[in-house]
Design a protein around this motif. Structure first.
Motif, mmCIF file in Angstrom:
data_model
loop_
_atom_site.group_PDB
_atom_site.id
_atom_site.type_symbol
_atom_site.label_atom_id
_atom_site.label_comp_id
_atom_site.label_asym_id
_atom_site.label_seq_id
_atom_site.Cartn_x
_atom_site.Cartn_y
_atom_site.Cartn_z
ATOM 1 N N ARG A 63 -4.452 4.758 -6.502
ATOM 2 C CA ARG A 63 -4.940 5.115 -5.420
ATOM 3 C C ARG A 63 -6.361 5.552 -5.314
ATOM 4 O O ARG A 63 -7.114 5.486 -4.566
ATOM 5 C CB ARG A 63 -4.127 6.584 -4.968
ATOM 6 N N PRO A 64 -7.190 6.327 -6.691
ATOM 7 C CA PRO A 64 -8.553 6.721 -6.601
ATOM 8 C C PRO A 64 -9.207 5.354 -6.677
ATOM 9 O O PRO A 64 -10.738 5.588 -6.159
ATOM 10 C CB PRO A 64 -8.478 7.254 -7.885
ATOM 11 N N VAL A 73 -0.590 4.206 -2.504
ATOM 12 C CA VAL A 73 -0.789 5.712 -2.398
ATOM 13 C C VAL A 73 -0.182 6.448 -3.117
ATOM 14 O O VAL A 73 -0.541 7.467 -3.240
ATOM 15 C CB VAL A 73 -0.716 5.832 -0.718
ATOM 16 N N TYR A 129 -9.408 3.185 -4.186
ATOM 17 C CA TYR A 129 -9.742 3.180 -2.685
ATOM 18 C C TYR A 129 -10.172 4.459 -2.250
ATOM 19 O O TYR A 129 -9.693 5.411 -2.144
ATOM 20 C CB TYR A 129 -8.333 3.027 -2.035
ATOM 21 N N VAL A 130 -11.516 4.403 -1.614
ATOM 22 C CA VAL A 130 -12.351 5.471 -1.230
ATOM 23 C C VAL A 130 -11.859 5.660 0.401
ATOM 24 O O VAL A 130 -11.891 6.803 0.788
ATOM 25 C CB VAL A 130 -13.850 5.333 -1.107
ATOM 26 N N GLU A 131 -11.264 4.691 0.980
ATOM 27 C CA GLU A 131 -10.866 5.051 2.255
ATOM 28 C C GLU A 131 -9.578 6.065 2.282
ATOM 29 O O GLU A 131 -8.674 5.646 1.812
ATOM 30 C CB GLU A 131 -10.694 3.570 3.372
ATOM 31 N N GLU A 132 -9.779 6.881 3.481
ATOM 32 C CA GLU A 132 -8.562 7.898 3.439
ATOM 33 C C GLU A 132 -7.397 7.172 3.847
ATOM 34 O O GLU A 132 -6.377 7.309 3.472
ATOM 35 C CB GLU A 132 -8.964 8.766 4.534
ATOM 36 N N GLU A 133 -7.515 6.344 5.217
ATOM 37 C CA GLU A 133 -6.225 5.545 5.633
ATOM 38 C C GLU A 133 -5.971 4.231 5.160
ATOM 39 O O GLU A 133 -5.220 3.550 5.470
ATOM 40 C CB GLU A 133 -6.548 5.725 7.360
ATOM 41 N N LEU A 134 -7.133 3.668 4.441
ATOM 42 C CA LEU A 134 -6.898 2.593 3.482
ATOM 43 C C LEU A 134 -6.756 1.219 4.774
ATOM 44 O O LEU A 134 -6.515 0.175 4.522
ATOM 45 C CB LEU A 134 -5.530 2.245 3.036
ATOM 46 N N THR A 135 -7.125 1.533 6.008
ATOM 47 C CA THR A 135 -7.206 0.539 7.297
ATOM 48 C C THR A 135 -7.968 -0.854 6.878
ATOM 49 O O THR A 135 -7.509 -1.930 7.060
ATOM 50 C CB THR A 135 -7.684 1.189 8.443
ATOM 51 N N TYR A 170 0.715 -1.140 0.070
ATOM 52 C CA TYR A 170 0.202 0.043 0.037
ATOM 53 C C TYR A 170 0.810 1.254 0.014
ATOM 54 O O TYR A 170 0.536 2.399 -0.324
ATOM 55 C CB TYR A 170 -1.329 0.140 1.070
#
Length: 131
Positions: free
Chosen positions: A39-40, A33, A42-48, A29
């Motif tokens: 990267r676009p 990022v 993945y909607v999650e900011e932190e990708l957790t 990841y």
């Protein structure tokens, strides 16, 4: 195995269990990022959540606990990835990110090759667009 070949069901244990997959996914990841195409997706900011799901999936695939299946059901990779435009460019970028993560993993050569072969096949299988 006694002859030195790799039993893929034991990769989870050979690489060091869940922590090895979590480390691989964290490195993967780092590339995602920084990639303007991946990267676009993945909607999650932190990708957790994405990190956790990938680590659990890989651990299960390579002989670890079935937590992924228990939490999310059958992987259905093509269905889950269909909304994302995965053509040759996105596939190649994904493979590059995973290859860089693998480069830093230090897995035994037979494990490394088996995993890389799987990632290549899986990434190609998920393609759903023509570039």
């Amino acid at each position: 195995m006694a002859d030195g070949s790799l039993d893929l069901r034991t990769v989870y244990d050979v690489v060091g269990g869940m922590s090895a997959f979590e480390a691989l996914v964290d490195r993967f990841y780092e590339g995602v990022v920084a990639d303007e195409v991946l990267r676009p997706m993945y909607v999650e900011e932190e990708l957790t959540g994405a990190k956790r799901r990938l680590a659990l999936f890989l651990a299960q695939y390579w002989g670890g606990p079935t937590t992924y299946m228990e939490e999310r059901g059958h992987p259905r990779l093509r269905m889950r990835h269909f909304p994302f435009p995965i053509g040759t460019d996105a596939r190649d970028r994904w493979v590059r990110c995973m290859s860089a993560a693998m480069d830093a993993s230090g897995f035994a050569p037979n494990v490394d090759q088996a995993m890389r072969d799987y990632f290549e096949r899986a990434a190609t299988h998920l393609m759903n667009r023509d570039d």
